[in-house]
Design an enzyme around this catalytic site. Structure first.
Site: not given
Ligand code: NDP
Ligand code: 2IT
Length: 447
Positions: A116, A128, A168, A212
């Site tokens: 990525k 990570k 994350d 993101t």
């Molecule tokens: P958050 O913690 O802000 O939100 C996660 C969301 O997903 C919540 O609504 C949570 O619900 C739900 N969730 C998490 N785990 C589970 C599960 N096991 N089953 C069902 N629902 C679940 O995280 P992010 O939005 O930052 O991350 C979401 C995804 O995006 C992840 O896969 C992460 O790796 C990816 N990502 C994040 C980036 C970033 O910059 N933050 C960048 C690129 C990818 P609940 O609150 O009920 O647990």
């Molecule tokens: O999965 C991802 O790309 C992230 N959680 C963000 C990583 C970062 O260093 O901004």
């Protein structure tokens, strides 16, 4: 031994040497599918132990994280940082706090991150980390003590030229603040570039919080651009309601789409009039509440406690919650209801069987490596601003993000074309990321 046989042998070794890590195996298997295509044309990439080295993290750190709850009880969690590849730059990737975190999960995320980050075109390696700590229901003071204890060990392994974590799942602006505060105290230096996702007033970048989700929306708009008039008037289903989901919803709305459903781990809500974003932010960002509260407040919305959000008919699906949340059944339901594009906001949310369903049905499908790279790309922009002691405007940073996403989209489809796989975003992203990393590895020698 043929080159293909060599690749199969390495894959078997990966399975044997990393037993009990199914998510890591899955992430490696997906990339190897594309590597088979590459080595048929360029067998030199199977030489010099290059693929073997790529499958083994440069360093894996596991540590104890003790902390005291408000009631005086001492808890012990496990902390991880997998420093996977630094061939393109300092290790870069988020920290995840969730009870499901284990070494295999962190390795799968670190492995994905390498490709990525390469795709962004920016100078960042892959890593990570995280912990099996569960932040749900914990007070601010407990979160702070946990973050301080976590950083007390982590600080000796990170640095602006070494390893630069960010957020994350379960790690957002609040946690990055506590982690940065403890790092600053332990090192007696204001080393802004050691973490990204910082607050705007103390070294953070505009648009990093949004990046993101915005990036996913920009990417899917590009996917739809050629033939389908972009996102305008498209019904969009977004799983999750965290950082990625909320800002994907925001940008989809700005681009004229209509997000009609989102979820958390307790269920999903459907609002056919379009999700009320201010209300969603109030529930999730301010009150840290449950998604059912949305349907309590909006009369025409429905909350579904059990069942699958992928049963909601839509034109575009954006899985933005977690790994393996969209399987074969979900994919079949989406196809049956006429979905035209799927883009992964989460990391590896679609199972291999789900991807196969989309492929067979000819649905445009973009993997997380490409579609969710806007977050880490904007982290790299934050590092640029920190290094030059500068801060850019929201508009300028957002333009940079949009241009980066268009660039990733173009690189991905061009690479797929070049290898005779027109329109295949999965192979395009894997191959473009791999080739960049592999060429750098060859230049730097066997290290
Ligand atoms: P958050 O913690 O802000 O939100 C996660 C969301 O997903 C919540 O609504 C949570 O619900 C739900 N969730 C998490 N785990 C589970 C599960 N096991 N089953 C069902 N629902 C679940 O995280 P992010 O939005 O930052 O991350 C979401 C995804 O995006 C992840 O896969 C992460 O790796 C990816 N990502 C994040 C980036 C970033 O910059 N933050 C960048 C690129 C990818 P609940 O609150 O009920 O647990
Ligand atoms: O999965 C991802 O790309 C992230 N959680 C963000 C990583 C970062 O260093 O901004």
């Amino acid at each position: 031994m043929s080159v293909r046989d060599r690749v199969e042998e390495i894959y078997k070794q990966v399975l044997d040497r990393n037993a009990g890590e199914p998510e890591f195996h899955q992430a490696v298997a997906e990339v190897f599918e594309s590597l088979r295509v590459v080595v048929d044309v360029q067998p030199e990439y199977a030489d010099a132990g290059l693929i073997d080295r790529l499958c083994e993290p440069e360093r894996q750190i596991i540590f104890r994280v003790p902390w005291t709850a408000d009631n005086g009880q001492v808890h012990v969690n496990r902390g991880f940082r997998v420093q996977y590849s630094s061939v393109l730059g300092p290790y870069k990737g988020g920290l995840r706090f969730h009870p499901s975190v284990n070494l295999g999960i962190v390795k799968f995320l670190g492995f994905e991150q390498i490709f990525k980050n390469a795709l962004t075109g920016l100078p960042i390696g892959g890593g990570k980390g995280g912990s099996d700590f569960d932040p749900k229901g914990r007070s601010d003071a407990e979160i702070m003590r946990f973050c301080q204890s976590f950083m007390t060990e982590l600080h000796r392994h990170v640095g602006e030229y070494t390893d630069v974590p960010a957020g994350d799942i379960g790690v957002g602006g609040r946690e990055i603040g506590y982690l940065f505060g403890q790092y600053k105290r332990l090192t007696n230096s204001y080393e802004s570039g050691v973490l990204t996702g910082k607050g705007i007033t103390w070294g953070g970048s505009q648009v990093r919080r949004e990046a993101t989700g915005y990036g996913v929306a920009y990417f899917v708009a590009e996917m739809l651009k050629a033939s389908r008039n972009g996102l305008a008037d498209k019904k969009v289903v977004v799983s999750g309601s965290g950082n990625v989901a909320i800002y994907a919803i925001e940008k989809v709305q700005q681009l004229g789409g209509i997000p009609i459903a989102c979820s958390d781990s307790s269920g999903y809500v459907v609002d056919e009039k379009g999700i009320d974003l201010d209300l969603l932010k109030e529930i999730k960002e301010v009150r840290r509440g449950r998604i059912s509260e949305y349907a309590d407040k909006v009369q025409h919305a429905t909350f579904v406690e059990s069942g699958s959000i992928w049963d909601v008919p839509c034109d575009v699906a954006l899985p933005c919650a977690t790994q393996n949340e969209l399987g074969e059944d979900g994919a079949k339901a989406l196809v049956k209801n006429g979905v035209i594009a799927v883009a992964e906001g989460a990391n590896m949310p679609t199972t291999p069987q789900g991807i196969q369903v989309f492929r067979s049905a000819g649905i445009s499908f973009a993997p997380g490596k490409a579609a969710n790279a806007g977050g880490v790309a904007t982290s790299a922009l934050e590092m640029q601003q920190n290094a030059s002691r500068d801060s850019w405007s929201f508009e300028y940073t957002d333009e940079r993000l949009a241009a980066i996403m268009r660039g990733i989209h173009q690189r991905t489809i061009d690479t797929a074309d070049q290898y005779g796989l027109k329109g295949d975003y999965v192979h395009g992203a894997n191959i473009a990321g791999f080739v960049k990393v592999a060429n750098a590895m060859i230049s730097l020698g066997v290290i």
